[in-house]
Design an enzyme around this catalytic site. Sequence first.
Site, PDB file in Angstrom:
ATOM      1  N   ASP A  94       2.004   3.550   9.586  1.00  0.00           N
ATOM      2  CA  ASP A  94       3.018   2.798   8.897  1.00  0.00           C
ATOM      3  C   ASP A  94       4.271   2.766   9.506  1.00  0.00           C
ATOM      4  O   ASP A  94       4.871   3.769  10.134  1.00  0.00           O
ATOM      5  CB  ASP A  94       2.933   3.674   7.585  1.00  0.00           C
ATOM      6  CG  ASP A  94       3.425   2.961   6.211  1.00  0.00           C
ATOM      7  OD1 ASP A  94       3.468   1.724   6.393  1.00  0.00           O
ATOM      8  OD2 ASP A  94       3.626   3.649   5.191  1.00  0.00           O
ATOM      9  N   GLY A 224       5.292  -0.598  -0.575  1.00  0.00           N
ATOM     10  CA  GLY A 224       6.106  -0.025  -1.822  1.00  0.00           C
ATOM     11  C   GLY A 224       5.463  -0.455  -3.130  1.00  0.00           C
ATOM     12  O   GLY A 224       6.179  -0.805  -4.021  1.00  0.00           O
ATOM     13  N   ASP A 268       2.120   5.186  -1.811  1.00  0.00           N
ATOM     14  CA  ASP A 268       2.137   6.418  -1.407  1.00  0.00           C
ATOM     15  C   ASP A 268       2.858   7.184  -2.447  1.00  0.00           C
ATOM     16  O   ASP A 268       2.311   8.620  -2.704  1.00  0.00           O
ATOM     17  CB  ASP A 268       3.347   6.343  -0.086  1.00  0.00           C
ATOM     18  CG  ASP A 268       3.533   7.759   0.557  1.00  0.00           C
ATOM     19  OD1 ASP A 268       2.902   8.782   0.199  1.00  0.00           O
ATOM     20  OD2 ASP A 268       4.602   8.006   1.436  1.00  0.00           O
TER      21      ASP A 268
HETATM   22 ZN   LIG Z   1       6.439   0.466   3.679  1.00  0.00          ZN
END
Ligand SMILES: [Zn+2]
Length: 325
Positions: A94, A224, A268
Amino acid sequence: MKYNYKDLGLVNTKEMFKKANENGYSVPAFNFNNMEQMQAIIEACAEMGSPVILQCSTGARNYMGKEVVPLLAKAAVEIARAKGSDIPVALNLDHGPDFDTIKDCIEYGFSSVMIDGSHYTFEENIAMSKEVAEYAHQFDVSVEAELGVLAGVEDDVVAEETIYTKPEEVEEFVAKSGVDSLAIAIGTSHGAHKFKPGDDPKLRLDILKEIEKKIPGFPIVLHGSSSVPQEYVEMIKKYGGELKDAIGIPDEQLRLASKSAVAKINVDTDGRLAFTAGIRKTFGDKPAEFDPRKYLGPAKELMKAYYKTKLADVFGSEGAYTKGK
Ligand SMILES: [Zn+2]
């Protein structure tokens, strides 16, 4: 090559993205930092029959150690197979910051890498992404790049405001860089404090549509995209945690994006919140507990249960492959 990803049982993202786009779902990319998070992710995905991308930032890789990451990913594949599930598992870097990091990740078993040149000029971003794509493709490793800038905090990168991806730039970017998927900015943001209560978080699905018209069928990625579940925010606060009031991206909007050319959605923060809520609850209810298995175990279970609901409600990827038990 220290670890070839194929020897670890991993796959690159090409086939999984193709199948996801053809069938109107998206592939989850869940970040992990330790064994328990890896277990939560793979057990949830194997039991739901969902393809999965195990994802590590450079920070997470430094935390676990680059020797640990490929073996945890290999273990994840073994866990899925032991459960009787045939889900494909990829390992993605990532926000790869530079070429050297990418090279090292490929050396250590990554099947997919992201090169994040989004903070550079359009031309520099193309040049960086092209260099990575040419290198990675020699090893059959897939490459994600990013165009546009997301607001929020990711590792050490902080951006104050969203710079929406310009639809008129995507075709040239994809053609010249040769990457396999593209992360775009349409209103998602990094971290737990995406929007304040009272805000009306909206994804710019109109921009997404424009982008799809320019590069039909090309796999789009959303970063996100946590929804910041209030039940875990409340639980963390109830058991002594300090979190500012925050809300995330509503599940319904992410579900709509999943049905389009969006092939991968990164989550995440939600996993971190569930995991932390589980640990805090155990410490609150059983202050005498000091066996790590007794608080990391319930944290893992909470994260797993949450991700199972997310696979059904947001990704739509349940049952794409054989479900494990
Ligand atoms: Zn990201």
